[in-house]
Scaffold this motif. Structure first.
Motif, short mmCIF file in Angstrom:
data_model
loop_
_atom_site.label_atom_id
_atom_site.label_comp_id
_atom_site.label_asym_id
_atom_site.label_seq_id
_atom_site.Cartn_x
_atom_site.Cartn_y
_atom_site.Cartn_z
N ASP A 173 -6.38 -5.88 -8.67
CA ASP A 173 -6.64 -4.57 -8.34
C ASP A 173 -5.83 -3.78 -7.47
O ASP A 173 -5.62 -2.73 -7.44
CB ASP A 173 -8.20 -4.55 -8.09
N VAL A 174 -5.67 -4.57 -6.39
CA VAL A 174 -4.97 -3.85 -5.18
C VAL A 174 -3.64 -3.42 -5.84
O VAL A 174 -3.31 -2.31 -5.27
CB VAL A 174 -4.86 -4.63 -3.94
N TYR A 175 -2.92 -4.47 -6.29
CA TYR A 175 -1.56 -4.11 -6.89
C TYR A 175 -1.42 -3.14 -7.72
O TYR A 175 -0.73 -1.98 -7.66
CB TYR A 175 -0.91 -5.41 -7.68
N TRP A 176 -2.39 -2.91 -8.85
CA TRP A 176 -2.46 -1.80 -9.70
C TRP A 176 -2.81 -0.47 -8.96
O TRP A 176 -2.25 0.57 -9.32
CB TRP A 176 -3.24 -2.07 -10.78
N ASP A 177 -3.78 -0.55 -8.02
CA ASP A 177 -3.96 0.57 -7.33
C ASP A 177 -2.60 1.27 -6.39
O ASP A 177 -2.45 2.54 -6.45
CB ASP A 177 -4.99 0.44 -6.18
N LEU A 178 -1.77 0.17 -5.95
CA LEU A 178 -0.58 0.59 -5.48
C LEU A 178 0.27 1.26 -6.42
O LEU A 178 1.19 2.37 -6.46
CB LEU A 178 0.07 -0.54 -4.70
#
Length: 362
Positions: free
Chosen positions: A278-283
């Motif tokens: 989730d954090v990666y796709w937020d970035l």
């Protein structure tokens, strides 16, 4: 861990809510960078194909668009040295290649200027011999054309290395797009992707554009100002963002806001260790909102199935359908008209104009 979503970010997200053209570059190569007689496996390729096939229906159900990665095949002299023939992957895994082509996935070549060091009995990256670098590219292009009865149109280079000579040779070979640059990345003197070592640093990408472009004839890192001044090859840089600041503790983020000159983007490489999918796709969503051109370009390698990088990349891909950006990513050929249009300049000329100048004098 969750990222903050400030009001400017929300406003930019709402202002740009359409499909996002996305290039997923998959470098098809042996499991290890330094091939040894004990580790001459391409199991990572087989495992990655299976992972993509499992993901295809989920991505299409979520976004309404099919998942079409671009598979860049290693067909260079180093493959011939270790496996007996440059087209080893096509001979050994021809059925899988046919399956990918049947699914509509584009193919290209991924080239390393690897050379065998007879004295040390290791493979190294020869970045200093222009003739060798272009020879490796030529062998890969020739092997591709012989096996598929059509010229190669897509390429990317390994070891973070791209030079004027490579781009010029690519143009001469009829290659239409290169998906190598990693904006923000400084030159490297050593890296596992170099093999045992490199005899010169990799390319300095710190000031390269963060959008598709046609390079000028005087500098491959500078977008051309006109069709006549452009080399007839599209360059698609990988997505980058200042993720180090975004993932830093709050005090550091506040300090960096006050000192913007200290901030710097780096490639959002899926093979890195990320806090969560989730954090990666937020970035990725933040990078799209910040970039001058709305697109995504990511690169992964077919690492050994048991490796940390393979497991991490698969976890990121599996997390995509559940993320909000999963509704918007449209995985396309790097030669897709949408990507080409992103390279159109404010001067009003297009990629077709640049291609029409293919035989112009540099």
């Amino acid at each position: 861990m969750a990222l903050e979503a400030g009001v400017p970010m929300i406003e930019r997200w709402r202002a740009s809510s359409g499909p996002i053209p996305t290039v997923l570059r998959i470098d098809v190569e042996p499991d290890e960078n330094q091939v040894t007689p004990e580790s001459r496996s391409w199991a990572g390729f087989v495992a990655m194909v299976d992972a993509v096939d499992r993901l295809r229906p989920q991505v299409e159900d979520r976004s309404g668009f099919p998942l079409h990665p671009t598979w860049f095949l290693r067909l260079d002299p180093d493959i011939e040295h270790h496996f007996g023939r440059a087209d080893f992957v096509l001979e050994c895994h021809g059925g899988i290649i046919d399956r990918l082509r049947g699914a509509g996935d584009p193919l290209g070549i991924h080239v390393h200027p690897y050379r065998w060091d007879e004295r040390r009995h290791v493979t190294y990256s020869d970045h200093s011999d222009i003739a060798w670098v272009t020879h490796c590219l030529g062998i890969a292009a020739e092997t591709f054309e012989k096996r598929f009865a059509e010229p190669v149109r897509r390429s990317c280079q390994g070891g973070y290395f791209l030079s004027e000579a490579v781009i010029n040779a690519s143009v001469d070979l009829g290659i239409e797009v290169d998906v190598t640059p990693e904006p923000g990345l400084p030159p490297r003197a050593s890296d596992p992707s170099f093999g045992a070592y490199a005899n010169a640093p990799s390319t300095d990408y710190r000031h390269w554009p963060r959008r598709p472009y046609y390079p000028s004839r005087h500098d491959i890192s500078v977008p051309a100002a006109s069709a006549a001044a452009a080399r007839p090859i599209l360059v698609v840089p990988l997505s980058a963002y200042d993720f180090e600041t975004a993932l830093a503790p709050l005090p550091r983020r506040l300090r960096n806001r006050l000192r913007p000159w200290r901030r710097g983007h780096l490639p959002l490489s899926p093979w890195r260790s990320w806090p969560s999918p989730d954090v990666y796709w937020d970035l990725i969503a933040r990078a799209v909102a910040e970039q001058p051109a709305k697109y995504v370009a990511l690169a992964i390698r077919t690492d050994a199935p048991a490796s940390r990088t393979h497991r991490g990349v698969c976890a990121l891909l599996e997390g995509l359908p559940g993320h909000r950006i999963g509704k918007r990513l449209r995985f396309v050929d790097p030669l897709d008209p949408e990507i080409r249009r992103l390279a159109t300049t404010t001067g009003g000329w297009s990629g077709e104009d640049a291609l029409a100048c293919r035989h112009a004098t540099p």
